[in-house]
Each structure stands twice: as structure tokens, then as C-alpha cells.
Design a protein around this motif. Structure first.
Motif, short mmCIF file in Angstrom:
data_model
loop_
_atom_site.label_atom_id
_atom_site.label_comp_id
_atom_site.label_asym_id
_atom_site.label_seq_id
_atom_site.Cartn_x
_atom_site.Cartn_y
_atom_site.Cartn_z
N ALA A 1 0.83 -1.20 0.00
CA ALA A 1 0.00 0.00 0.00
C ALA A 1 0.87 1.26 0.00
CB ALA A 1 -0.93 0.00 1.21
N GLY A 2 1.97 1.23 0.78
CA GLY A 2 2.89 2.37 0.77
C GLY A 2 3.52 2.58 -0.59
N GLN A 3 3.89 1.47 -1.26
CA GLN A 3 4.45 1.57 -2.59
C GLN A 3 3.42 2.12 -3.58
OE1 GLN A 3 7.37 1.37 -3.72
NE2 GLN A 3 7.03 1.27 -5.93
N ALA A 4 2.16 1.73 -3.41
CA ALA A 4 1.09 2.23 -4.28
C ALA A 4 0.95 3.74 -4.14
CB ALA A 4 -0.23 1.53 -3.96
N ILE A 5 1.06 4.22 -2.91
CA ILE A 5 0.97 5.67 -2.68
C ILE A 5 2.15 6.38 -3.35
CG2 ILE A 5 1.06 7.47 -0.90
CD1 ILE A 5 -0.35 5.40 0.97
N ILE A 6 3.36 5.83 -3.18
CA ILE A 6 4.55 6.42 -3.81
C ILE A 6 4.41 6.43 -5.33
CG2 ILE A 6 7.02 6.05 -4.23
CD1 ILE A 6 7.20 5.02 -1.32
N ASP A 7 3.89 5.33 -5.88
CA ASP A 7 3.73 5.24 -7.33
C ASP A 7 2.79 6.30 -7.88
OD1 ASP A 7 5.47 3.14 -7.57
OD2 ASP A 7 3.92 1.58 -7.60
N LEU B 1 8.09 3.83 4.54
CA LEU B 1 8.50 3.84 3.14
C LEU B 1 8.30 5.22 2.52
CD1 LEU B 1 9.61 1.61 1.31
CD2 LEU B 1 7.28 1.23 0.48
N ILE B 2 7.19 5.87 2.84
CA ILE B 2 6.90 7.20 2.30
C ILE B 2 7.91 8.22 2.81
CG2 ILE B 2 5.22 9.09 2.29
CD1 ILE B 2 3.02 6.88 2.39
N HIS B 3 8.20 8.16 4.11
CA HIS B 3 9.19 9.10 4.68
C HIS B 3 10.56 8.92 4.03
CE1 HIS B 3 6.95 11.21 7.71
NE2 HIS B 3 6.51 10.09 8.29
N ALA B 4 10.99 7.67 3.86
CA ALA B 4 12.31 7.42 3.27
C ALA B 4 12.35 7.93 1.83
CB ALA B 4 12.63 5.93 3.32
N TYR B 5 11.30 7.68 1.09
CA TYR B 5 11.28 8.09 -0.32
C TYR B 5 11.31 9.61 -0.44
CZ TYR B 5 9.82 8.77 -5.12
OH TYR B 5 9.77 9.18 -6.42
N CYS B 6 10.44 10.30 0.28
CA CYS B 6 10.35 11.75 0.15
C CYS B 6 11.61 12.45 0.64
CB CYS B 6 9.12 12.27 0.91
SG CYS B 6 7.54 11.76 0.21
N SER B 7 12.26 11.89 1.65
CA SER B 7 13.42 12.56 2.24
C SER B 7 14.66 12.49 1.36
CB SER B 7 13.74 11.93 3.60
OG SER B 7 12.69 12.14 4.51
N TRP B 8 14.93 11.33 0.77
CA TRP B 8 16.20 11.22 0.03
C TRP B 8 16.18 10.28 -1.16
CZ3 TRP B 8 18.75 6.36 0.89
CH2 TRP B 8 18.19 5.59 1.93
N ILE B 9 15.35 9.25 -1.17
CA ILE B 9 15.36 8.33 -2.30
C ILE B 9 14.87 9.03 -3.57
CG2 ILE B 9 14.47 6.15 -3.20
CD1 ILE B 9 14.22 5.16 -0.33
N ALA B 10 13.97 10.00 -3.42
CA ALA B 10 13.43 10.71 -4.58
C ALA B 10 14.51 11.43 -5.39
CB ALA B 10 12.36 11.72 -4.13
N ALA B 11 15.66 11.70 -4.76
CA ALA B 11 16.75 12.37 -5.48
C ALA B 11 17.22 11.53 -6.67
CB ALA B 11 17.92 12.62 -4.52
N GLY B 12 16.98 10.23 -6.62
CA GLY B 12 17.38 9.37 -7.74
C GLY B 12 16.66 9.70 -9.03
N PHE B 13 15.62 10.51 -8.96
CA PHE B 13 14.89 10.87 -10.17
C PHE B 13 15.71 11.77 -11.09
CE2 PHE B 13 11.23 11.62 -12.81
CZ PHE B 13 10.44 10.50 -12.59
N PHE B 14 16.78 12.37 -10.57
CA PHE B 14 17.68 13.12 -11.46
C PHE B 14 18.17 12.22 -12.59
CE2 PHE B 14 18.32 15.99 -7.76
CZ PHE B 14 18.15 17.21 -8.40
#
Length: 455
Positions: free
Chosen positions: A252-258, A333-346
Motif C-alpha cells: 500500500a505504501g508503494q502504491a501511494i509512492i507510485d 516507506l513514504i518518509h524514506a522516499y520523500c526525504s532522500w530516495i526521490a533524489a534518484g529521479f535526477f
């Protein structure tokens, strides 16, 4: 081109996010997880349509840039027929293998049942999705970014209005969300056809005799484009399967991130579709200097867009967790993604820009190769290693692989652009060259860039 395309795309993504928000209000994590699994299958469908539109945009834009308006109209008609044929076949195959596909992704029990029910309603409306996306591509090919935006914006508005009515007002729940998606696709196709047929008169009468030649021309670019775009959902499927082992909350967390990701990075998603016609038209006119400038500026634009989106995600992470009532693994999962994993989108953005260059400069197989390398070598081993450190580790591994292949793709794209011809001033006065005024569809092959050594 990117901004107007992003408005329409983000509208669709926002409505998809709101859709998940409404579903999360039903209070069953199995339903939210089911939407996540259904989203992966839908991602395959959308990726196929996007791959076909890559061929449509590249070929039609090239014809228009070369002054071949009659050829462009004939190819546009053939492209819609080809899109319908492909999407009908894909929809039928999906229905046949629906349950095995969901189980392979890691769905089981009520989650599998909910996901299958949702897809059974939506899957046969795939031709409407394909036609709408093809029409938006045709509108971008003639530079009408505003009407291309209205295609997706109209569909988004339809979904936004119908979702709460069907899900809660008529108490249809998940079935209501699926029905709203079908109506939205009807709107997508209707608005798109109106812009193509009424405003631009871009369709010619269907010519069965030339359809074979047009189809081969389109498939020459669309085939690798489809293969290229299928790589991304293949990688996403492996990631979803890896996260599924941690339970419904993690899925469910991954679905929200997606669904948060395309909203946040909608400008970047739209960039590859927007820069493609610009590169292709200038290639058709043999304005090689402008091709190089367009590629450079697209990369700079992407860096700015990703940086701004990452900042917004980092600031809004707690709000996202509360809005979707995320708990446990989902919240972490949401906190980890928004804080730093999202930087991988560069690096994902760099791959998007490089793919647009490859597809529109006559080297679509490079795009296919890099996307599949990222989806396999750049995802499977990294995500598997990361899974030993929890669901967040899976996403970290995915980002690490994207960093490697996104960087390599951008380097190769710049080398390809440099080899198009002698470096010149990008101004039309200095860089313009005469092009043929008329010809047939097969003659468009003469507008491909000069062959260069493999990078």
C-alpha cells in the motif's frame, strides 16, 4: 511544450492520486494494495501506448518538418488504425492471463480478487486510452501543445467529478473507481479526435493500399519504443514483487509512492514527449545545430524540475502520510522516499531526455538497450540486495541502478547529437538547408541522420 503537456499529465496523475485517496478512505488495506497491483498491470498497458505514440510523434513530426503535409495526414490515419489493433490484442491477452499475472506479482487472497475485478472492468477500454494518447501525440507533432494538454485535462476532470459520486455517492466502492476510469478514457478519445479532425484536419481517408508501408514506417520507431517503455513496468513489477514479501502495508505504501511520484515529477515525465517533436522537426529540416541546443536545454530544464519537485516532497512528506492514513511499513516507506530516495529521479530524468534523443534522431535501439539494461541489470540485482534491508532498501537499490544507466545514456545522447553534422550556429539563417517539398511515406527514411559509429 513541456509545461502545457505537464498540466494535462499532472491533472491525470492528481486524479489518480485522489482516486487512491478515496479508496484509502474505505479502510481496507487489501483494497489499497489491490490498486497497487492493478496499477502495475495498467503501467504495462500505458507503456505500450506510449511506445506507439513515440513512433507516431517521430514520424509525423519529421514529415511536417520536411514539408510533407499530405504524407503526415496519411500516416496519422494509419497510426490510429494501428493503435486500435494493438490495444485490442493486448486487452484480450491481459484478460486471458489476468490471475496468473497478478499472482506472479505477489498478489493473493482478497487482494488478488479485488485487483482482478478492477482490471476486468477497465482492461477492454484500452483502445480508447490508445486513441486518446495517439491524438495527443499528433497534436504535439503539429506544435499544438495547448490542445494536446486539453486531451488529458478533459479526461482528468471527468474522473475527478465521477470518482466521489460512484465510489461513495452510489456506494460502488472499487467498482465505482473502475467505472470512472472507463468514462475518463471515453472523454480522452473524444477530446483528442475533435482536436485532430476538426481543428487541424490531420486525418486523411484511410488508404488500405498504403497502410502496410505506413505501418512498417511507424513500427520501425514504435517497435523499439514499445520495447523501451515495457522495460520500465518490468522493473516496476520486480520491485512490487520484492516489496510484496513485506506484507499488504508495504505494498500500500508503494502504491501511494507510485501515484505521488508522477504528480511531483509530472514536468519531467512530460519533457521527453515535448522535446521529441522539437528534435524531430529540426532533424527533418536538417537544423542540426538546433537539435544540439534542444538536447542541452532539455537536460538543464530537467535538473531544475527534479530539484524543485524533490524539495516539495521533502517538505510535504508528513502531510502525505496523514492524508492516506499510512501506518507502519507504509509510513516508513513514504518518509524514506520523500526525504532522500526521490533524489534518484535526477538520473531517471536524464534517461527520459536521452530516450527522446535516441527515438527522434534515428537510433531507437539505443533507447531500448538502455531502458532494458536499467530495468534488468540496474534493477533486479540492486533491488534484491536492497530487499535484505527492508522495503526501503528495495527502492534504494532501484535508484542506484538508475544512477548508473541514466548517466551513461545521457553521455551517449550527447555524442550522438555531436555526430549529426558539423557544429554550426543554431540560427535558421545559418543552419537552414533545403528539403524536398513532396514525396511518399517511404521517402521519409531519407531524413534520418547520417550514420555514425556506434557509441
Amino acid at each position: 511544450m513541456s509545461t502545457t503537456a505537464a498540466v494535462g499529465l499532472i491533472a491525470v496523475f492528481v486524479v489518480d492520486l485522489i482516486n487512491l485517496f478515496y479508496i484509502s478512505r474505505l479502510g481496507e488495506k487489501e483494497i489499497a494494495a489491490a490498486v497497487g497491483f492493478a496499477g502495475v498491470v495498467g503501467f504495462f498497458h500505458t507503456s505500450i501506448c506510449i511506445g506507439v505514440t513515440i513512433g507516431i510523434t517521430a514520424v509525423v513530426s519529421r514529415a511536417i518538418g520536411a514539408g510533407r503535409r499530405a504524407d503526415a495526414r496519411g500516416i496519422a490515419t494509419s497510426s490510429l488504425v494501428l493503435m486500435v489493433a494493438i490495444t485490442v490484442c493486448v486487452g484480450i491477452v491481459t484478460l486471458v492471463v489476468l490471475h496468473p499475472m497478478l499472482r506472479a506479482l505477489g498478489a493473493s487472497g482478497d487482494t488478488e480478487r479485488y485487483a482482478a475485478r478492477y482490471l476486468a472492468i477497465t482492461v477492454m477500454s484500452m483502445p480508447l486510452l490508445g486513441v486518446g494518447m495517439a491524438c495527443a501525440a499528433l497534436l504535439r507533432s503539429v506544435g499544438d501543445a495547448r490542445r494536446a494538454m486539453m486531451v488529458t485535462l478533459g479526461a482528468a476532470v471527468a474522473t475527478a467529478v465521477l470518482d466521489p459520486i460512484l465510489i461513495f455517492g452510489l456506494d460502488m466502492g472499487l467498482d465505482g473507481a473502475a467505472a470512472a476510469s472507463v468514462v475518463s478514457r471515453c472523454m480522452l478519445a473524444a477530446v483528442g479526435m475533435r482536436g485532430v479532425v476538426v481543428r487541424h484536419q490531420l486525418l486523411a481517408r484511410f488508404n488500405r493500399a498504403r497502410f502496410g508501408d505506413d505501418a512498417r514506417l511507424l513500427v520501425g520507431v514504435a517497435g523499439p519504443g514499445v520495447l523501451t517503455n515495457l522495460a520500465t513496468p518490468v522493473g516496476a513489477a520486480f520491485v512490487t514483487h520484492s516489496i510484496a514479501q513485506f506484507g499488504a502495508s508495504a505494498v500500500a505504501g508503494q502504491a501511494i509512492i507510485d501515484r505521488v511520484t508522477p504528480v511531483a515529477f509530472g514536468l519531467v515525465y512530460s519533457l521527453s514527449g515535448a522535446v521529441g517533436p522539437i528534435l524531430a522537426q529540426n532533424l527533418g529540416a536538417r537544423e542540426y545545430g538546433r537539435v544540439r541546443v534542444g538536447l542541452r536545454d532539455a537536460l538543464m530544464f530537467m535538473v531544475f524540475a527534479v530539484g524543485a519537485a524533490w524539495l516539495v516532497l521533502a517538505l510535504a512528506q508528513s502531510l502525505i502520510v496523514r492524508a492516506f492514513s499510512a501506518e507502519g511499513d507504509a509510513a516508513a516507506l513514504i518518509h524514506a522516499y520523500c526525504s532522500w530516495i526521490a533524489a534518484g529521479f535526477f538520473f531517471i530524468g536524464a534517461l527520459f531526455v536521452a530516450n527522446a534523443a535516441f527515438n527522434n534522431l534515428g537510433r531507437p535501439l539505443l533507447s531500448t538497450g538502455f531502458n532494458w539494461a536499467r530495468a534488468t541489470l540496474g534493477t533486479i540485482p540492486f533491488a534484491w540486495i536492497g530487499s535484505h534491508y527492508g522495503p526501503a532498501g528495495v527502492l534504494v537499490g532501484q535508484a542506484a541502478g538508475a544512477a548508473i544507466f541514466g548517466t551513461l545514456a545521457m553521455v551517449v545522447a550527447f555524442r550522438l547529437a555531436t555526430r549529426l553534422g558539423p557544429v554550426q550556429d543554431a540560427s535558421p539563417a545559418l543552419d537552414a538547408r533545403p528539403v524536398p517539398e513532396a514525396g511518399n511515406a517511404a521517402a521519409l527514411a531519407t531524413l534520418m541522420p547520417p550514420k555514425a559509429d556506434d557509441a
